[in-house]
Design a protein around this motif. Structure first.
Motif, PDB file in Angstrom:
ATOM      1  N   ASN A   1       0.743  -1.128  -0.063  1.00 33.30           N
ATOM      2  CA  ASN A   1       0.144  -0.063  -0.086  1.00 33.30           C
ATOM      3  C   ASN A   1       1.062   1.242  -0.076  1.00 33.30           C
ATOM      4  O   ASN A   1       1.788   1.344   0.951  1.00 33.30           O
ATOM      5  CB  ASN A   1      -0.954  -0.067   1.307  1.00 33.30           C
ATOM      6  CG  ASN A   1      -1.732   1.191   1.299  1.00 33.30           C
ATOM      7  OD1 ASN A   1      -1.292   2.462   1.768  1.00 33.30           O
ATOM      8  ND2 ASN A   1      -2.911   1.135   0.781  1.00 33.30           N
ATOM      9  N   LEU A   2       0.757   2.098  -0.903  1.00 31.17           N
ATOM     10  CA  LEU A   2       1.483   3.299  -1.145  1.00 31.17           C
ATOM     11  C   LEU A   2       1.037   4.316   0.019  1.00 31.17           C
ATOM     12  O   LEU A   2       2.220   4.762   0.376  1.00 31.17           O
ATOM     13  CB  LEU A   2       1.220   4.088  -2.596  1.00 31.17           C
ATOM     14  CG  LEU A   2       1.761   3.286  -3.825  1.00 31.17           C
ATOM     15  CD1 LEU A   2       1.545   3.795  -4.912  1.00 31.17           C
ATOM     16  CD2 LEU A   2       3.373   2.819  -3.660  1.00 31.17           C
ATOM     17  N   VAL A   3       0.189   4.445   0.624  1.00 33.26           N
ATOM     18  CA  VAL A   3      -0.118   5.545   1.624  1.00 33.26           C
ATOM     19  C   VAL A   3       0.452   4.787   2.938  1.00 33.26           C
ATOM     20  O   VAL A   3       1.270   5.773   3.576  1.00 33.26           O
ATOM     21  CB  VAL A   3      -1.334   5.394   1.933  1.00 33.26           C
ATOM     22  CG1 VAL A   3      -1.919   6.384   3.079  1.00 33.26           C
ATOM     23  CG2 VAL A   3      -2.444   6.072   0.701  1.00 33.26           C
ATOM     24  N   SER A   4       0.502   3.643   2.938  1.00 33.93           N
ATOM     25  CA  SER A   4       1.177   3.257   4.118  1.00 33.93           C
ATOM     26  C   SER A   4       2.870   3.099   4.089  1.00 33.93           C
ATOM     27  O   SER A   4       3.401   3.374   4.943  1.00 33.93           O
ATOM     28  CB  SER A   4       1.068   1.564   4.523  1.00 33.93           C
ATOM     29  OG  SER A   4      -0.263   1.302   4.703  1.00 33.93           O
ATOM     30  N   LEU A   5       3.269   2.896   2.700  1.00 37.32           N
ATOM     31  CA  LEU A   5       4.827   3.287   2.551  1.00 37.32           C
ATOM     32  C   LEU A   5       5.317   4.562   2.697  1.00 37.32           C
ATOM     33  O   LEU A   5       6.290   4.861   3.060  1.00 37.32           O
ATOM     34  CB  LEU A   5       4.962   2.638   1.208  1.00 37.32           C
ATOM     35  CG  LEU A   5       5.341   1.427   0.986  1.00 37.32           C
ATOM     36  CD1 LEU A   5       5.820   1.126  -0.475  1.00 37.32           C
ATOM     37  CD2 LEU A   5       6.487   0.885   1.708  1.00 37.32           C
ATOM     38  N   ALA A   6       4.214   5.585   2.241  1.00 35.59           N
ATOM     39  CA  ALA A   6       4.646   6.840   2.318  1.00 35.59           C
ATOM     40  C   ALA A   6       4.784   7.319   3.899  1.00 35.59           C
ATOM     41  O   ALA A   6       5.672   8.171   4.370  1.00 35.59           O
ATOM     42  CB  ALA A   6       3.630   7.796   1.571  1.00 35.59           C
ATOM     43  N   HIS A   7       3.874   6.910   4.748  1.00 34.51           N
ATOM     44  CA  HIS A   7       3.941   7.009   6.064  1.00 34.51           C
ATOM     45  C   HIS A   7       5.303   6.544   6.811  1.00 34.51           C
ATOM     46  O   HIS A   7       5.785   7.324   7.547  1.00 34.51           O
ATOM     47  CB  HIS A   7       2.634   6.775   6.845  1.00 34.51           C
ATOM     48  CG  HIS A   7       2.768   6.828   8.219  1.00 34.51           C
ATOM     49  ND1 HIS A   7       2.324   8.007   8.883  1.00 34.51           N
ATOM     50  CD2 HIS A   7       2.667   6.116   9.139  1.00 34.51           C
ATOM     51  CE1 HIS A   7       2.330   7.848  10.247  1.00 34.51           C
ATOM     52  NE2 HIS A   7       2.534   6.729  10.362  1.00 34.51           N
ATOM     53  N   GLU A   8       5.489   5.226   6.211  1.00 35.06           N
ATOM     54  CA  GLU A   8       6.449   4.515   7.028  1.00 35.06           C
ATOM     55  C   GLU A   8       7.874   5.206   6.594  1.00 35.06           C
ATOM     56  O   GLU A   8       8.753   4.931   7.551  1.00 35.06           O
ATOM     57  CB  GLU A   8       6.523   2.962   6.562  1.00 35.06           C
ATOM     58  CG  GLU A   8       7.601   2.261   7.039  1.00 35.06           C
ATOM     59  CD  GLU A   8       7.623   0.676   6.115  1.00 35.06           C
ATOM     60  OE1 GLU A   8       8.801   0.033   6.223  1.00 35.06           O
ATOM     61  OE2 GLU A   8       6.613   0.512   5.641  1.00 35.06           O
ATOM     62  N   LEU A   9       7.860   5.665   5.429  1.00 28.51           N
ATOM     63  CA  LEU A   9       9.471   6.312   5.190  1.00 28.51           C
ATOM     64  C   LEU A   9       9.316   7.877   5.133  1.00 28.51           C
ATOM     65  O   LEU A   9      10.351   8.218   4.678  1.00 28.51           O
ATOM     66  CB  LEU A   9       9.650   5.746   3.782  1.00 28.51           C
ATOM     67  CG  LEU A   9       9.903   4.096   3.619  1.00 28.51           C
ATOM     68  CD1 LEU A   9      10.055   3.696   2.359  1.00 28.51           C
ATOM     69  CD2 LEU A   9      11.017   4.009   4.506  1.00 28.51           C
ATOM     70  N   GLY A  10       8.504   8.514   5.520  1.00 29.25           N
ATOM     71  CA  GLY A  10       8.593  10.086   6.126  1.00 29.25           C
ATOM     72  C   GLY A  10       8.138  10.779   4.935  1.00 29.25           C
ATOM     73  O   GLY A  10       8.696  11.947   4.998  1.00 29.25           O
TER      74      GLY A  10
ATOM     75  N   ALA B   1       5.567  13.151   2.805  1.00 34.09           N
ATOM     76  CA  ALA B   1       4.314  13.899   3.221  1.00 34.09           C
ATOM     77  C   ALA B   1       3.143  13.275   3.023  1.00 34.09           C
ATOM     78  O   ALA B   1       2.262  13.175   3.839  1.00 34.09           O
ATOM     79  CB  ALA B   1       4.341  15.335   2.543  1.00 34.09           C
ATOM     80  N   ASP B   2       3.249  12.488   1.794  1.00 31.74           N
ATOM     81  CA  ASP B   2       2.068  11.774   1.670  1.00 31.74           C
ATOM     82  C   ASP B   2       2.209  10.975   0.304  1.00 31.74           C
ATOM     83  O   ASP B   2       3.413  10.952  -0.050  1.00 31.74           O
ATOM     84  CB  ASP B   2       0.852  12.876   1.120  1.00 31.74           C
ATOM     85  CG  ASP B   2       1.027  13.771   0.336  1.00 31.74           C
ATOM     86  OD1 ASP B   2       2.066  13.829  -0.474  1.00 31.74           O
ATOM     87  OD2 ASP B   2       0.373  15.020   0.177  1.00 31.74           O
TER      88      ASP B   2
ATOM     89  N   LEU C   1       5.381  10.749  -2.345  1.00 34.29           N
ATOM     90  CA  LEU C   1       6.306   9.569  -2.637  1.00 34.29           C
ATOM     91  C   LEU C   1       6.311   9.114  -4.046  1.00 34.29           C
ATOM     92  O   LEU C   1       7.290   8.927  -5.102  1.00 34.29           O
ATOM     93  CB  LEU C   1       5.709   8.317  -1.983  1.00 34.29           C
ATOM     94  CG  LEU C   1       6.292   6.736  -2.021  1.00 34.29           C
ATOM     95  CD1 LEU C   1       5.963   6.059  -0.714  1.00 34.29           C
ATOM     96  CD2 LEU C   1       5.667   6.099  -3.359  1.00 34.29           C
ATOM     97  N   SER C   2       5.139   9.466  -4.990  1.00 32.73           N
ATOM     98  CA  SER C   2       4.891   9.006  -6.149  1.00 32.73           C
ATOM     99  C   SER C   2       5.839  10.168  -7.126  1.00 32.73           C
ATOM    100  O   SER C   2       6.504   9.469  -7.889  1.00 32.73           O
ATOM    101  CB  SER C   2       3.324   9.051  -6.671  1.00 32.73           C
ATOM    102  OG  SER C   2       2.600   8.177  -6.107  1.00 32.73           O
ATOM    103  N   LYS C   3       5.796  11.225  -6.785  1.00 29.35           N
ATOM    104  CA  LYS C   3       6.491  12.139  -7.341  1.00 29.35           C
ATOM    105  C   LYS C   3       8.237  11.890  -7.455  1.00 29.35           C
ATOM    106  O   LYS C   3       8.716  11.919  -8.480  1.00 29.35           O
ATOM    107  CB  LYS C   3       6.501  13.707  -6.902  1.00 29.35           C
ATOM    108  CG  LYS C   3       7.048  14.774  -7.525  1.00 29.35           C
ATOM    109  CD  LYS C   3       6.732  16.196  -7.009  1.00 29.35           C
ATOM    110  CE  LYS C   3       7.730  16.967  -7.641  1.00 29.35           C
ATOM    111  NZ  LYS C   3       7.253  18.630  -6.685  1.00 29.35           N
ATOM    112  N   GLU C   4       8.587  11.642  -6.116  1.00 27.87           N
ATOM    113  CA  GLU C   4      10.095  11.325  -6.001  1.00 27.87           C
ATOM    114  C   GLU C   4      10.327   9.861  -6.864  1.00 27.87           C
ATOM    115  O   GLU C   4      11.383   9.793  -7.293  1.00 27.87           O
ATOM    116  CB  GLU C   4      10.279  11.248  -4.362  1.00 27.87           C
ATOM    117  CG  GLU C   4      10.322  12.404  -3.673  1.00 27.87           C
ATOM    118  CD  GLU C   4      11.522  13.439  -4.185  1.00 27.87           C
ATOM    119  OE1 GLU C   4      12.657  12.921  -3.792  1.00 27.87           O
ATOM    120  OE2 GLU C   4      11.251  14.579  -4.643  1.00 27.87           O
ATOM    121  N   PHE C   5       9.631   9.031  -6.649  1.00 29.38           N
ATOM    122  CA  PHE C   5       9.699   7.611  -7.395  1.00 29.38           C
ATOM    123  C   PHE C   5       9.859   7.924  -8.697  1.00 29.38           C
ATOM    124  O   PHE C   5      10.817   7.437  -9.393  1.00 29.38           O
ATOM    125  CB  PHE C   5       8.679   6.687  -6.924  1.00 29.38           C
ATOM    126  CG  PHE C   5       8.904   5.181  -7.428  1.00 29.38           C
ATOM    127  CD1 PHE C   5       9.310   4.462  -6.287  1.00 29.38           C
ATOM    128  CD2 PHE C   5       8.900   4.870  -8.599  1.00 29.38           C
ATOM    129  CE1 PHE C   5       9.887   3.142  -6.716  1.00 29.38           C
ATOM    130  CE2 PHE C   5       8.832   3.545  -8.862  1.00 29.38           C
ATOM    131  CZ  PHE C   5       9.642   2.650  -8.054  1.00 29.38           C
TER     132      PHE C   5
END
Length: 259
Positions: free
Chosen positions: A220-229, A231-232, A236-240
């Motif tokens: 789950n990307l929402v959970s991954l974003a939270h786990e790895l600090g 913002a949302d 995460l998607s933008k940086e990826f």
């Protein structure tokens, strides 16, 4: 394809993440393979036919050894069959000091260096199938080099903190862990790696997302974003996409097909 990774000796663990060996057999076709950015610098010795690399849109021939610094986009390598590689995976804040080179940015780096003198001896071991002897030779070389260089305690402590947090620790906390001010840390870190703490942390964090999606594409990307600090999920998607050239969802689909 055969791939093995080897722990470095204790005296090298503050500078080298691991040594690795990779072999493409006679039965494998010519191919282009992609190397996706991560938080490491690699020193690469190859034996066989590694024809070139495409980075920033142009192909170039490669000597052995060469170095892959921090990438900000994927690099494509073209190789023929029967290729063997010995790699040294280094922390980006230690690799230039280890090699006695000036730091700087850039993906694939080619420069004359005494380490090239290892190639002939390593090739003899590789041709004789003595992989462990080749790796032992490389380890001895780096143990000798490492014994002759000084360690900056601020950089060492900062690097340890960044590794422990997988790149999720804010710069201010990295500075605290290194017993330094942010200004001093950033100056020293740029001198040692060519990059800022934030630059390297971003790649380390991206690497965690990349690995998670490759092994667990249903993550789950929402959970991954939270786990790895992040913002949302959008952040995460933008940086990826910035580092991989593709979206997390497209990367996960590719991982599923490769499973």
């Amino acid at each position: 394809m055969q791939h093995q990774e080897f722990e470095p000796p204790a005296d090298l663990r503050d500078t080298i993440k691991c040594f690795w060996y990779n072999r493409r057999g006679h039965d494998e076709d010519e191919s282009t393979f992609e190397v996706i950015p991560d938080g490491y610098a690699e020193i690469i010795f190859y034996f066989g036919r590694l024809c070139g690399v495409s980075y920033d849109g142009s192909w170039q021939q490669l000597p052995s050894p060469f170095m892959i610094g921090l990438l900000n986009q994927p690099a494509n390598f073209y190789a023929e069959s029967n290729l063997e590689i010995i790699g040294i995976r280094c922390f980006p804040w230690t690799v230039f000091n280890l090699l006695g080179l000036p730091s700087g940015k850039g993906g694939v780096r080619i420069s004359e260096h005494p380490i090239a003198g290892l190639h002939a001896a390593l090739e003899e071991f590789i041709n004789a199938g003595k992989i462990e002897d080749a790796l032992a030779q490389v380890k001895r070389y780096f143990l000798t080099v490492r014994s002759k260089i000084a360690t900056d305690s601020i950089i060492s402590k900062a690097g340890f903190a960044m590794r422990e947090s997988n790149g999720t620790m804010p710069v201010s906390l990295v500075a605290n862990a290194a017993h330094s001010t942010v200004r001093t840390l950033e100056r020293k870190f740029r001198q040692s790696s060519g990059y800022s703490v934030k630059d390297v942390s971003g790649l380390m964090r991206f690497e965690q997302v990349r690995n998670k999606l490759w092994h667990y594409p249903e993550s789950n990307l929402v959970s991954l974003a939270h786990e790895l600090g992040y913002a949302d999920q959008s952040h995460l998607s933008k940086e990826f996409k910035r580092y991989s050239g593709t979206t997390p969802a497209a990367f996960a689909r590719k991982a599923k097909k490769s499973a």
